[in-house]
Enzyme design. Structure first.
Site, PDB file in Angstrom:
ATOM      1  N   ASP A  51     -10.873   3.179   5.313  1.00 16.52           N
ATOM      2  CA  ASP A  51     -11.304   1.792   5.132  1.00 16.52           C
ATOM      3  C   ASP A  51     -12.833   1.663   5.131  1.00 16.52           C
ATOM      4  O   ASP A  51     -13.359   0.607   4.772  1.00 16.52           O
ATOM      5  CB  ASP A  51     -10.743   0.915   6.267  1.00 16.52           C
ATOM      6  CG  ASP A  51      -9.584   0.046   5.793  1.00 16.52           C
ATOM      7  OD1 ASP A  51      -9.455  -0.155   4.565  1.00 16.52           O
ATOM      8  OD2 ASP A  51      -8.816  -0.436   6.647  1.00 16.52           O
ATOM      9  N   GLN A  81      -4.282  -1.562  10.107  1.00 19.54           N
ATOM     10  CA  GLN A  81      -4.233  -2.918   9.567  1.00 19.54           C
ATOM     11  C   GLN A  81      -4.795  -3.906  10.586  1.00 19.54           C
ATOM     12  O   GLN A  81      -4.351  -3.952  11.730  1.00 19.54           O
ATOM     13  CB  GLN A  81      -2.765  -3.261   9.199  1.00 19.54           C
ATOM     14  CG  GLN A  81      -2.583  -4.621   8.559  1.00 19.54           C
ATOM     15  CD  GLN A  81      -3.164  -4.691   7.140  1.00 19.54           C
ATOM     16  OE1 GLN A  81      -3.244  -3.697   6.422  1.00 19.54           O
ATOM     17  NE2 GLN A  81      -3.600  -5.873   6.756  1.00 19.54           N
ATOM     18  N   LYS A 120       0.839  -1.205   0.000  1.00 16.30           N
ATOM     19  CA  LYS A 120       0.000   0.000   0.000  1.00 16.30           C
ATOM     20  C   LYS A 120       0.870   1.251   0.000  1.00 16.30           C
ATOM     21  O   LYS A 120       0.627   2.208  -0.751  1.00 16.30           O
ATOM     22  CB  LYS A 120      -0.902   0.032   1.254  1.00 16.30           C
ATOM     23  CG  LYS A 120      -2.017  -0.985   1.277  1.00 16.30           C
ATOM     24  CD  LYS A 120      -2.707  -1.012   2.666  1.00 16.30           C
ATOM     25  CE  LYS A 120      -3.751  -2.115   2.729  1.00 16.30           C
ATOM     26  NZ  LYS A 120      -4.272  -2.318   4.109  1.00 16.30           N
TER      27      LYS A 120
END
Lengths: 285, 285
Positions: free
Chosen positions: A119, A96, A52
């Protein structure tokens, strides 16, 4: 012949559009920024986070990574998120998952400013998605990427019978909302469902987000069915495979996204897209 | 013979339980409170709000009503909600919908403290519901009341095929979440759906929240199907009817909730239940 959807090509195309947006912002001296938080040393997570970071930098997004040890306290993690919530250089904050068991995942997700929740996991954003509100808010990247793929292949969702297998907060549930918002008739199946075929055999589109290899095969579908395989599984040889087993001669599958090379590349490209969108939204307000 | 579910009886039973909770709170000197806001003079809304107020008082809930004229500004309405947000005597705030067109409904709903959102319409609470979070939060009263009815009649939802017709934020969508959380396989149909029978014919349970008389009849169901009729429609004679037309000899319907006397009474009883629950939650925290 089964048509294989080229997720890499679509992701590349999406990244090019994102780059144009970044260049336009640059003219006003604005640089979109993303912060990724990772706790511990899970190899897959570390690899994913690096990927990413690399993609963000390559597109011209300001990218920072905060790497914490496994024993960080929930309080300290929230403190770090709060700093990012107030950092004007950061438009998107991504934690994460999974987190170590001593940390309450929801406390962490809900500590992210919903306007920086790149997200799309914050319950406020999930609620706005299900309510189909007429405002700008982030949406989970895998489902959003799947919708971009479906649009690119001009799949007509209006009134279509769609089956989603899986009800995770990351894929299945946001997809359910997006498909309903696109006026599809949607059935959601999961581990407690009986007779999956009863539903999939009538479906124009089946989206599998189960996480088990060989969950579905050609016999599950009606002729010409569209199949999106959002599964990511390692087979016995350690090879990445999806939920659906098929070959080029499968009779019923009209098109399918391969694993790898289907939904996966779209997810990262969508994360980049959304980081830039959130930067744009923050500057119009 | 079709079994007719007695919603009035179940609502009475639920009210008795609620009364016990109120009496228990009273021993600690605590009185649950609800505030209902109504704008304008729609007769049906005024009647409904008076009914809520009367029921609350009869159970021993502190109930206030704020009645504003049609020309109240959005800012003034939000100011009034803010006062209630900070009023310790009030546990639940309900704004009677619809509102006049110059007022943005979402701005009003989102100005209610999510912890006092007794209607469960705030996107944060909708999000928590869809995420099936392990915390206390309010849920829209009609869907919650339907779940209570289903539990009272010991309907097994685990793995059951359930069809919800309607996707309103007030009934269809929260139901979708509640049913998924109860491990049902859920199909959501709506105005864009084609061939409704294809889905309803296979369903163990059909919940109709369409708002059109004669949307469904016996031919839509499989033998022994359970039917919840959440429709509230006036027929040509001004009589209240549901979405489903049937008679006692309908072959396929196993049981059905009548209109009136089915889902309706459960909604008000659930509003009372939830007001008291929210009072209890605010005191444990």
């Amino acid at each position: 012949m089964v048509e294989i959807i080229d997720g890499k090509k679509e992701a590349k195309h999406l990244n090019e559009i994102t780059k144009q947006h970044i260049e336009k912002l640059a003219k006003s001296g604005i640089v979109p920024g993303i912060a990724v938080i990772i706790v511990g040393h899970d190899q897959a997570s570390e690899r994913y986070v690096r990927m990413k970071d690399k993609k963000a930098r390559s597109l011209g997004i300001y990218s920072i990574m905060k790497h914490f040890e496994n024993d960080i306290s929930e309080t300290d993690l929230i403190k770090s998120i709060n700093e990012l919530n107030h950092d004007p250089k950061i438009n998107g904050i991504l934690v994460q998952l999974p987190l170590p068991s001593h940390i309450n995942e929801q406390n962490i997700i809900q500590s992210i400013d919903p306007k920086k929740d790149v997200d799309g996991f914050h319950p406020l954003n999930i609620g706005k998605l299900f309510l189909n509100l007429n405002e700008q808010f982030p949406v989970a990247c895998t489902p959003k990427g799947i919708m971009t793929l479906l649009a690119a292949y001009q799949v007509n969702l209006n009134g279509a019978n769609v089956v989603v297998i899986g009800r995770s907060p990351i894929v299945g549930k946001p997809l359910l909302a997006l498909l309903l918002n696109a006026n599809a008739s949607v059935t959601c199946l999961h581990s407690h469902s009986e007779n999956i075929t009863l539903h999939t055999k009538k479906a124009d589109l089946v989206i599998s987000a189960v996480g088990n290899a060989n969950t579905l095969n050609d016999n599950h579908f009606k002729p010409g069915a569209y199949v999106i395989d959002a599964g990511q599984n390692l087979d016995i040889n350690g090879k990445l495979v999806g939920d659906v087993s098929y070959d080029q001669n499968s009779k019923n599958i009209g098109f399918i996204t391969p694993v790898p090379g289907g939904v996966g590349p779209m997810t990262i490209a969508t994360l980049m897209q959304q980081t830039v969108e959130m930067c744009e939204w923050s500057h119009v307000e």
